[in-house]
Write a protein that holds these residues in place. Structure first.
Motif, short mmCIF file in Angstrom:
data_model
loop_
_atom_site.label_atom_id
_atom_site.label_comp_id
_atom_site.label_asym_id
_atom_site.label_seq_id
_atom_site.Cartn_x
_atom_site.Cartn_y
_atom_site.Cartn_z
N THR A 85 16.20 1.65 5.03
CA THR A 85 16.72 0.69 6.30
C THR A 85 16.66 1.61 7.48
OG1 THR A 85 18.97 1.58 5.83
CG2 THR A 85 18.19 -0.53 4.54
N LYS A 86 16.52 2.80 7.85
CA LYS A 86 16.67 3.58 8.94
C LYS A 86 15.52 3.74 9.41
CE LYS A 86 21.16 5.24 8.15
NZ LYS A 86 21.95 6.46 7.71
N GLU A 87 14.03 3.38 8.73
CA GLU A 87 12.52 3.84 9.36
C GLU A 87 11.94 2.61 9.56
OE1 GLU A 87 10.42 5.80 6.44
OE2 GLU A 87 12.10 7.01 5.54
N PRO A 88 11.12 2.59 10.46
CA PRO A 88 10.28 1.53 11.09
C PRO A 88 9.47 0.84 9.99
CG PRO A 88 9.88 3.63 12.40
CD PRO A 88 10.66 3.96 11.41
N ASN A 89 9.66 -0.52 10.27
CA ASN A 89 9.27 -1.45 9.06
C ASN A 89 9.66 -1.25 7.71
OD1 ASN A 89 7.44 -2.79 10.89
ND2 ASN A 89 6.22 -0.81 10.86
N ASN A 90 11.02 -0.42 7.34
CA ASN A 90 11.58 -0.36 6.15
C ASN A 90 10.66 -0.09 4.96
OD1 ASN A 90 13.07 -2.83 7.84
ND2 ASN A 90 14.12 -0.83 7.59
N PRO A 91 9.95 0.81 4.72
CA PRO A 91 8.99 1.02 3.62
C PRO A 91 10.13 1.40 2.60
CG PRO A 91 8.82 2.84 5.07
CD PRO A 91 9.40 1.85 5.75
N ILE A 92 9.35 1.31 1.16
CA ILE A 92 10.13 1.93 0.01
C ILE A 92 10.04 2.96 -0.13
CG2 ILE A 92 10.53 1.70 -2.49
CD1 ILE A 92 10.09 -1.36 -2.20
N ALA A 93 11.13 3.87 -0.07
CA ALA A 93 11.04 5.35 -0.19
C ALA A 93 12.04 6.01 -1.40
CB ALA A 93 11.26 6.34 0.87
N GLN A 94 11.78 7.25 -1.82
CA GLN A 94 12.63 7.73 -2.76
C GLN A 94 14.08 8.07 -1.87
OE1 GLN A 94 11.32 10.10 -5.96
NE2 GLN A 94 12.96 10.66 -6.92
N ALA A 126 1.02 -1.38 -0.10
CA ALA A 126 0.06 -0.01 0.10
C ALA A 126 0.83 1.17 0.00
CB ALA A 126 -1.05 0.02 1.07
N THR A 127 0.33 2.41 -0.72
CA THR A 127 1.34 3.52 -0.67
C THR A 127 0.33 4.82 0.10
OG1 THR A 127 0.01 4.19 -2.80
CG2 THR A 127 2.05 2.79 -3.00
N THR A 128 1.53 5.56 0.37
CA THR A 128 1.00 6.90 1.29
C THR A 128 1.78 7.96 0.68
OG1 THR A 128 2.50 6.41 3.15
CG2 THR A 128 0.13 5.41 3.35
N GLY A 129 1.20 8.95 0.68
CA GLY A 129 1.82 10.22 0.09
C GLY A 129 1.99 10.29 -1.42
N GLU A 130 2.48 11.26 -2.00
CA GLU A 130 2.39 11.41 -3.41
C GLU A 130 3.56 10.83 -3.93
OE1 GLU A 130 1.13 15.13 -5.35
OE2 GLU A 130 0.00 15.59 -3.30
N SER A 131 3.62 10.33 -4.93
CA SER A 131 4.69 9.85 -5.72
C SER A 131 5.37 11.08 -6.35
CB SER A 131 4.53 9.01 -7.03
OG SER A 131 3.87 9.83 -7.96
N ALA A 132 7.03 10.69 -6.22
CA ALA A 132 7.72 11.77 -6.55
C ALA A 132 7.88 13.05 -5.75
CB ALA A 132 7.57 12.32 -7.85
N THR A 133 7.55 12.52 -4.23
CA THR A 133 7.69 13.63 -3.35
C THR A 133 8.23 13.00 -2.03
OG1 THR A 133 5.67 13.19 -2.11
CG2 THR A 133 5.34 14.71 -3.76
N GLU A 134 9.02 13.65 -1.19
CA GLU A 134 9.40 13.29 -0.09
C GLU A 134 8.56 12.24 0.99
OE1 GLU A 134 12.21 14.85 3.84
OE2 GLU A 134 11.71 16.18 2.15
N SER A 135 7.21 12.39 0.83
CA SER A 135 6.49 11.92 1.58
C SER A 135 6.08 10.53 1.12
CB SER A 135 4.93 12.59 1.73
OG SER A 135 4.47 12.81 0.63
#
Length: 297
Positions: free
Chosen positions: A122-131, A67-76
């Motif tokens: 790797t440093k965030e809780p539950n290690n989601p994929i982020a840019q 599942a995704t949260t925040g807008e793609s191509a943004t820090e969120s």
């Protein structure tokens, strides 16, 4: 290095490779190098071009949902993983081994023909994929990557351990995998792959192994069983792409150990198992995690 000089050097490399390629089936692979010589604004890397690639749905794979949260191509933006009602870590909770003997699970972070530098956080809780971020800015490649790119779960390149031959330390991340199959695989997919070889990239003095693999359900999986089965154009294209990809940012060329050679599948499996052992020590607390999120700290 100027863009024109880079373009001439890459063109020279492609010309040499074209004499080695015997079928049209593989001629597109070394064109990955052209991504580094082309301006970002060129139509070859337009959104329309990227959207034309066929992607594999990744809503539910191997029992995992994304599942995704925040807008793609943004820090969120975040892509998170769940199993049933539980949020899981793609790094720590998805098993390394695949269902078939000799296979592994790959978590796809960057689909082929895309540019956003996505990675397991790797440093965030539950290690989601982020840019990935660099100096407060979202990172993008200067041209699309021509293969599916991701990591193998439950592995870790130990930054505290020096390689006995290469005399450099791990890059503090899960081991990377380059999947060379025929289709684009969506971000967040958990894909069973067969390792074919591995190359020891040296990035800013750190050891950053790149495993070359093929998805087990790909049409070429029956033909590819070891590194010598992979066309030279593909192997050379991957190596040169990773050698040059940071140079538009005025970074030096990346180097490679073992005389820049691809090591075979046996060596790839050994490297994967070594990084798996390092991950076990990290997860158990035998090795200090520092800022890394392991679910145990």
């Amino acid at each position: 290095m100027t863009a024109n000089l880079l373009c001439r050097q890459i063109s020279s490399f492609l010309l040499k490779q074209s004499t080695k390629t015997t079928t049209m089936k593989f001629t597109a692979a070394p064109l990955a190098l052209l991504a580094l010589a082309a301006p970002i604004t060129t139509s070859a890397w337009s959104t329309a071009a990227v959207r034309s690639v066929r992607a594999v749905p990744a809503t539910i794979l191997h029992g995992y949902s994304t599942a995704t949260t925040g807008e793609s191509a943004t820090e969120s933006f975040r892509l998170s993983f769940t199993e049933g009602d539980d949020t899981i870590s793609p790094w720590h909770d998805i098993p390394l081994k695949g269902n078939a003997d000799g296979t592994y699970n790959a978590v796809i972070e960057i689909p082929k023909m895309t540019k956003a530098k996505m990675e397991v956080a790797t440093k965030e809780p539950n290690n989601p994929i982020a840019q990935d971020m660099k100096k407060g800015k979202l990172r993008d490649y200067h041209g699309p990557i021509f293969w599916n790119y991701g990591c193998l779960p439950q592995t870790w390149e130990n930054p505290n351990e020096e390689h006995p031959e290469l005399k450099c330390f791990g890059d503090d991340d899960p081991i990377d995998v380059v999947e060379i199959g025929s289709k684009a695989i969506a971000m967040g997919s958990v894909t069973e792959v067969k390792p074919l070889g591995v190359i020891a990239m040296i990035d800013d003095g750190e050891l950053d192994w790149k495993v070359i693999a093929i998805a087990t359900d790909d049409e070429l999986a029956k033909e590819y069983n070891d590194i010598d089965d992979v066309p030279d154009a593909v192997k050379d294209g991957i190596r040169e792409w990773f050698r040059w990809y940071k140079t538009p940012d005025d970074k030096p060329l990346n180097g490679f150990g073992f005389d820049e050679k691809w090591l075979d599948a046996k060596n790839a499996n050994e490297v994967i198992e070594e990084t798996h052992d390092a991950w076990k020590k990290l997860r158990s607390g035998e090795i200090e995690a520092g800022k890394l999120w392991t679910g145990k700290n």
